[in-house]
Design a protein around this motif. Structure first.
Motif: not given
Lengths: 617, 698
Positions: B519-520, B529-530, B535-539, B624-628
């Protein structure tokens, strides 16, 4: 028949009526007759039952001659928690199984349960119904060595015994080995692993030689014969190879004697078996550092191998009797002894972790003057009365040698020359208070200057190396800040190697190198005169006679004698092998030396050394 | 009534057929009872060609599961005994039906009890084919009764009932799949198969699937037009149709495996099935006939004493099994003393050392002499016991027992758990802050079933005690001691047989740090790996960054949420009904995978409701899990969770709809913490059809 009524007798039929016949029966007679008839049957039945029962019981409980229990007592049996015993048991079980025996598995919980409260090997054998039990008291001697981080040495030496059911145990051979490690557990583990090979060698030979097994090997039971085929083949091969190796050694000794062309009567004091190194000669006899090896048949590779025993230091009297005075993992370089034979000094290698300077007194008691994890000490020499000791002192394994002189009684450092200050040559005690040594100081560093135009032509301008000097240090008195006294400064081109004191320190013999070709020098201590002698060739390891003005030296693997007074040079040996490191007897009558030979069973791998002597001319 | 029928209606004829019925029942009860009685001798499974027998697993099972495993044999012997001693056939019929009904009941409860324990009850004992056999038994019994005028009506009803009994076979979902639908799909696929071998193989399977329907249809036909003559062949064919058809498969196995190890198991299985359906069918037939004759014959029905005794026995067995099947007590009080270097060494070094020595000996002794390894075990044991004295003298007893029992190479896994539990319990009573986690791996090897026993030690740092719907539960915050546990990167874990959940601090702490580092970054990310620019990942990254700025650290939040997660596992237990959403999504996966996803889904959704945690953090984790988008269990969990939370489908053509997921996340991330908790509570309730447990600190 008390009342004359008819009794039912043999051959008479009972009345064919439903009512009971009125017959007067003599109970006693009937009973007696019944007994007469029944008892043989009962007895017969009893015998059959007992026979069958006995046979079943015998089959169920009889010991199996192929079943072998390994129960070595090494500070307890394996089921009592002894690691060496367990390791031996495992190794033997594995190998004996491969050879067709039914060895008992040591870790089997069912076996362990049966042996829970068993305290003797025989009791264990009975419980497990084993035919044979292999025993031996191999309780290790464990010693904590004086090393900073701790070091444990474990040694064992004992007889292995074999017993069949009902027999007294018979010796089947000796085993001995040693180990060293930081922790006792590890040392004992290493010991057990090392013991396994030796115990197996004795055990398989003992088993195959036992009449019970021989009966099976030559018996009618094809299955038993088949099971033992591998074992028999193994033992046959083992015996053949060991016998062959032994024959080769005997042949070697014979050939060596035949091959000697020098004409001098040589006396072999030891045989070609291991490595016997000559460390000194005194009235006690020859001081020998022995690195003994024993042939054995390697069961893993099915080929001849050899065990290295611990190093031992012993006096071998001129009568042939041996007296061991020390034993250890590794004795570094050559030990030394005072001319009288006592004390003796040796350098112990404590499993690579440290080196010691150890003194052994007349009673054989060892005393470590120094234990050092970094320094390497080499070639200890004792003063004539044994009160002082000098050794080469290397600050590390590859460091240049320095010199260290100690007071034997107190261990006090009397004098030291650091190795990095110059080149330390040889040294010798002139007497108890004076030590002579050959030394060349280190050349001063060359100042970095701009290269001259004629640099390539300036070879002759190299700074001259400092001269080789023969120095003497006086050891009497306290303190260690002693200034050496110059006895002789060699002119440029003259160098010395070995130094040896003759006739109680009256003169020093030195191996010499110079352009004049004279390769022996004698320094008269009284007059301080150095005289060079032409001995018609090179000299190596010059030894001075304690009794007369003569020296012995090695040249190209042969031993020579040179009489200083009359200049007579005598070649003492003449053979194809190398003879080396001559030493005079105290009366100067004989020259002792080492004779080398290649082990015929391990050519180019292993060198054998024997101690030989020859009469001085 | 024809002349023939009239002849059949004579009292002699009735007597004759009653005798035949009763003789059939007794005969079947004799051989069937014996077969069922001896069924415990049959291998229940064949692994790598090695048959597995019931007695080999006895030590692994709790008493209720053992009772379940032996229930069929006990019932079989009871039936066999009844065939000898029960005077009235109706009594025998009652005994058969009561016994086998008890088997179904006891097996189901036993399986539940085993699910809470270390090792589940083997499927063969847990899932008795009661429902499947009923159509066959009813059809066979109905056919035998329907041709007689006095029992025709009852016979027709039984035949009709057999058709009705086929309905659950096809319409009761099995592993999330409607059997009828699966059968139709199979039938449709057969013409498309390009190999004759496949057509034959799938055809046989389809035929087997249709067999029950066929029997049901025959039942309907016979109910409409009952047989006028004794169905000497038809009735047994209907009764034994299923085991008979299975003989095809046995024959196929014989041809394929050349009489391999599994053949015996298959043949025995078919014989047991035949025995069961045979006795049930005959019992139904006799029972119904006796009921019809109750007015004409005073001894038609079982005596009151017999009936009472039978019912009493069933109640007794059922009651005992119910008592034995109770799930383990949860919640534990553990007053922690300070840890000590001696204790750390004992639990973190010496105990695992001893266990590793034991493992080496265990493996070695199966192949060769291992005296040295045994000596090492003994040595390690002595060191362990000596050290235990300096920690707490009370530990000597459980440790000594563990070492004593562990000398048994074939120590049952369940026993291992009990022994370690005894040690943990002593630690708890003495206030020692240590927990030892036992695990057992079982494998079939050339030396038989081999168990690998593991121990992992933890230092307990904190005990969280809560009530879940009023019942006490606990979670221990622990830190790993000794060598790091391999393949166990879990923030927390829970075992059904343990009375507490575990939160692994040494896993959470680095994760909290890693998350903070993410987050830093610029832009902040919410999982490794994001990709950036979405927009969703950035949010998601921004949300976590804001959260970190507000809270200062993720650590307390992660601890609270992990505790809630693991406590939900403790509360759910192994019998959590599988959510329909999971069934639908994972119908092609194994039951085991479905159970895992289902249980994790429950815990992940529940952790969002933690009042000490932060639902936005849990949501980011799931995102994160779902995005994979993979096929991992956590990918399934998180996708179903998002679907439940957002009430929209996130799958398109069996692939993850990333746009849908983005929208779902963005929508959910806009909710406040309390709103998100409420959403999660609702989602859980929709998934599992009941109210989510309320967790309160004690």
């Amino acid at each position: 028949m008390s009342d004359g009524k008819k009794a039912l007798g043999d051959g008479e039929e009972a009345p064919q009526t439903l009512a009971a016949p009125e017959v007067d029966v003599d109970d006693e007679q009937l009973l007696s007759r019944s007994k007469t008839k029944l008892w043989p049957i009962l007895v017969g039945l009893g015998v059959v039952v007992a026979g069958v029962g006995g046979y079943v019981a015998y089959q169920a409980t009889r010991p199996d001659p192929m079943k072998v229990l390994v129960a070595i007592d090494a500070d307890g049996f394996w089921w009592q928690g002894s690691t060496p015993s367990a390791l031996v048991s495992d190794k033997l079980a594995e190998r004996l199984k491969k050879l067709g025996f039914e060895a008992i598995d040591g870790g089997d919980p069912a076996v362990v349960e049966k042996l829970a409260n068993v305290t003797t090997a025989e009791e264990a054998r009975q419980k497990l119904r084993a035919g044979f039990v292999i025993t031996g008291d191999l309780t290790p001697k464990v010693e904590k060595l004086p090393v900073d981080d701790g070091l444990i040495e474990a040694r064992v030496d004992g007889e292995i015994r074999l017993a069949f059911v009902g027999e007294a145990p018979k010796d089947i051979g000796n085993v001995r080995t040693w180990s060293g490690a930081r922790k006792e557990d590890k040392a004992l583990e290493l010991l057990g692993e090392s013991l396994g090979d030796q115990v197996f060698d004795r055990a398989i030979r003992g088993l195959l030689g036992h009449e019970q097994i021989q009966r099976l090997v030559h018996g009618d039971d094809a299955i038993a014969r088949g099971n033992l085929t591998s074992a028999k083949a193994y033992v046959d091969m083992r015996d053949k190879q060991l016998e062959h190796a032994k024959e080769q050694l005997e042949q070697l000794a014979t050939e060596r004697k035949k091959g000697e062309a020098g004409g001098h009567d040589q006396k072999y004091h030891t045989v070609f078996e291991g490595e016997d190194l000559l460390a000194g000669v005194s009235p006690e006899g020859m001081l020998i550092k022995r690195s003994a090896t024993r042939y054995f048949f390697n069961p893993e590779q099915n080929m001849l191998g050899y065990f290295r025993d611990l190093h031992s230091l012993l006096w071998k009297g001129f009568d042939g009797k041996e007296r061991e005075i020390a034993q250890g993992y590794n004795f570094y370089s050559y030990p030394g002894a005072a001319p009288s034979g006592s004390p003796v000094a040796l350098i112990e290698d404590l499993f690579g972790d440290a080196k010691t300077i150890t003194i052994i007194d007349k009673q054989g008691a060892p005393r470590r003057l120094r234990v050092d994890g970094n320094h390497r000490y080499q070639a200890p020499k004792l003063s004539p009365n044994g009160t002082r000791l000098a050794v080469f002192d290397l600050a590390c394994m590859r460091c240049p040698a320095g010199l260290l002189v100690l007071d034997v009684k107190s261990g006090e450092e009397l004098y030291a020359v650091k190795g990095d200050a110059g080149d330390m040559g040889s040294f010798a005690f002139i007497d108890d208070d004076h030590l002579a040594y050959v030394y060349r100081e280190k050349a001063p560093p060359v100042p970095e200057t701009a290269p001259a135009d004629d640099e390539e032509e300036g070879e002759g301008d190299e700074p001259a190396a400092p001269p080789v000097r023969l120095l003497q240090v006086v050891l009497a008195g306290g303190g260690k800040n002693r200034t050496p006294e110059l006895l002789y400064e060699a002119p440029r081109g003259e160098v010395f190697d070995a130094v040896s004191a003759g006739q109680g320190g009256k003169w020093l013999a030195l191996g010499r190198g110079a352009e004049d070709g004279k390769q022996l020098a004698v320094f008269d201590v009284q007059s301080r005169a150095m005289t060079a002698y032409d001995v018609q060739g090179g000299t190596y390891m010059v030894a001075a006679s304690p009794a007369g003005r003569a020296v012995a030296f090695e040249r190209y693997g042969e031993i020579f004698h040179y009489s200083i007074d009359n200049g007579a040079l005598t070649r003492l040996t003449d053979n194809q092998a190398r003879d080396r490191y001559p030493i005079f007897s105290q009366d100067g009558a004989r020259v002792f030396y080492e004779s080398l030979a290649e082990d015929p069973s391990f050519p180019k791998q292993r060198v054998l050394t024997a101690i030989v002597s020859v009469q001085s001319p | 009534m024809s002349t023939e029928e009239a002849a059949l209606d004579t009292s002699e004829a009735k007597e004759l057929y009653r005798g035949l019925r009763e003789a059939r029942l007794r005969r079947r009860c004799q051989w069937g009872g014996l077969v069922l009685g001896l069924s415990f001798l049959a291998p229940y499974e064949v692994i790598l060609g090695v048959p597995q027998f019931l007695w080999q697993t006895l030590g692994e099972l709790p008493p209720a599961a053992i009772l379940a495993a032996f229930s069929l044999s006990v019932a079989g012997f009871a039936i066999f005994a009844g065939s000898r001693w029960a005077e009235r056939s109706s009594s025998l019929a009652l005994l058969v039906l009561a016994s086998l009904a008890s088997v179904l009941l006891v097996s189901a409860w036993g399986a539940e009890a085993a699910a809470w324990d270390a090792v589940p009850l083997p499927a063969g004992f847990a899932e008795r084919p009661g429902v499947l056999l009923l159509p066959y038994a009813l059809a066979g019994a109905g056919a035998d009764l329907a041709f007689r005028s006095e029992s025709r009506l009852a016979g027709r009803r039984l035949l009709a009932l057999s058709a009705v009994a086929t309905l659950p076979v096809y319409l009761w979902p099995d592993h999330g799949v409607l059997p009828a639908r699966a059968l139709v799909e199979l039938l449709v696929s057969i013409p498309e198969l390009d190999s004759y071998r496949f057509v034959l193989g799938y055809g046989l399977i389809a035929a087997l699937g249709l067999l029950t329907l066929f029997v049901g249809l025959v039942g309907v036909l016979l109910a409409v037009r009952p047989p006028r003559e004794e169905p000497k062949l038809l009735a047994p064919v209907l009764t034994f149709a299923l085991p008979g058809f299975l003989c095809f498969f046995v024959a196929r196995s014989v041809l394929l495996t050349l009489a391999g190890g599994s053949i015996v198991s298959e043949v025995v299985g078919v014989v047991i099935l035949a025995a069961a359906v045979g006795v049930v069918s005959a019992a139904i037939e006799c029972g119904v006939a006796a009921f019809l004759e109750r007015k004409s014959r005073s001894d038609a029905l079982p005596s009151r004493a017999f009936a009472g005794g039978t019912v009493g026995a069933v109640i007794l067995v059922g009651g005992a099994q119910l008592a034995l099947s109770r799930p383990p007590e949860k919640g534990v009080e553990w007053t922690l003393k300070a840890s000590s270097p001696a204790g750390d060494e004992l639990f973190g070094t010496l105990l695992p050392d001893w266990n590793r020595s034991r493992g080496r000996w265990d493996q070695g002794v199966r192949e060769k002499s291992s005296a040295a390894q045994l000596v090492e075990v003994q040595r390690a044991g002595r060191v362990l016991l000596r050290q235990s004295q300096s920690v707490d003298g009370e530990l000597e007893a459980p440790l000594g027992l563990l070492m004593q029992e562990a000398k048994d190479l074939d120590l049952a896994g369940r026993r291992w758990y009990r022994l370690v539990h005894h040690l943990n319990e002593t630690s708890r009573q003495r206030g020692l802050p240590y927990y030892v986690d036992p695990t057992v791996l079982m494998a079939q090897t050339e030396h038989g079933i081999v168990r690998l026993f593991n121990l992992d030690a933890y230092r307990i740092e904190h005990v969280t005690r809560v009530t879940v719907d009023g019942e006490p539960f606990s979670a221990l915050r622990v830190r790993s001691l000794g060598k790091k546990r391999t393949s166990h990167n879990l923030l927390g874990f829970s075992r059904d047989l343990q009375p507490f959940a575990l939160v692994a601090m040494d896993e959470i702490e680095p994760f909290a740090k890693e998350l903070a580092e993410l987050t830093e970054e610029s832009p902040p990310r919410c999982f490794e790996d994001a990709p950036t620019g979405d927009p969703a990942l950035d949010e998601c990254g921004m949300t976590l960054a804001r959260l970190l700025a507000k809270k200062g650290s993720f650590l307390p939040l992660l601890i609270a949420m992990t505790e809630r997660h693991e406590l939900q596992h403790q509360a759910d237990g192994p019998l959590l009904p599988i959510a329909t959403a999971v069934r639908e999504r994972m119908h092609s996966y194994s039951e085991e995978a479905q159970v895992t996803v289902n249980r994790e889904l429950s815990a992940y959704v529940a952790e969002l409701t933690s009042t000490d945690g932060e639902p936005a953090l849990g949501l980011a984790h799931l995102f994160g899990f779902a995005w994979s988008g993979g096929r991992s269990e956590l990918a399934h969990v998180s996708t179903v969770a998002f679907e439940a939370l957002s009430e929209r489908s996130l799958m398109k053509d069996d692939e993850l709809d990333r746009d849908g997921l983005r929208k779902a996340y963005l929508e959910l991330s806009k909710l406040g913490a309390d709103e998100l908790r409420a959403r999660a509570t609702d989602a859980w309730q929709r998934l599992y059809g009941r109210t989510l447990e309320r967790v309160e600190r004690m």
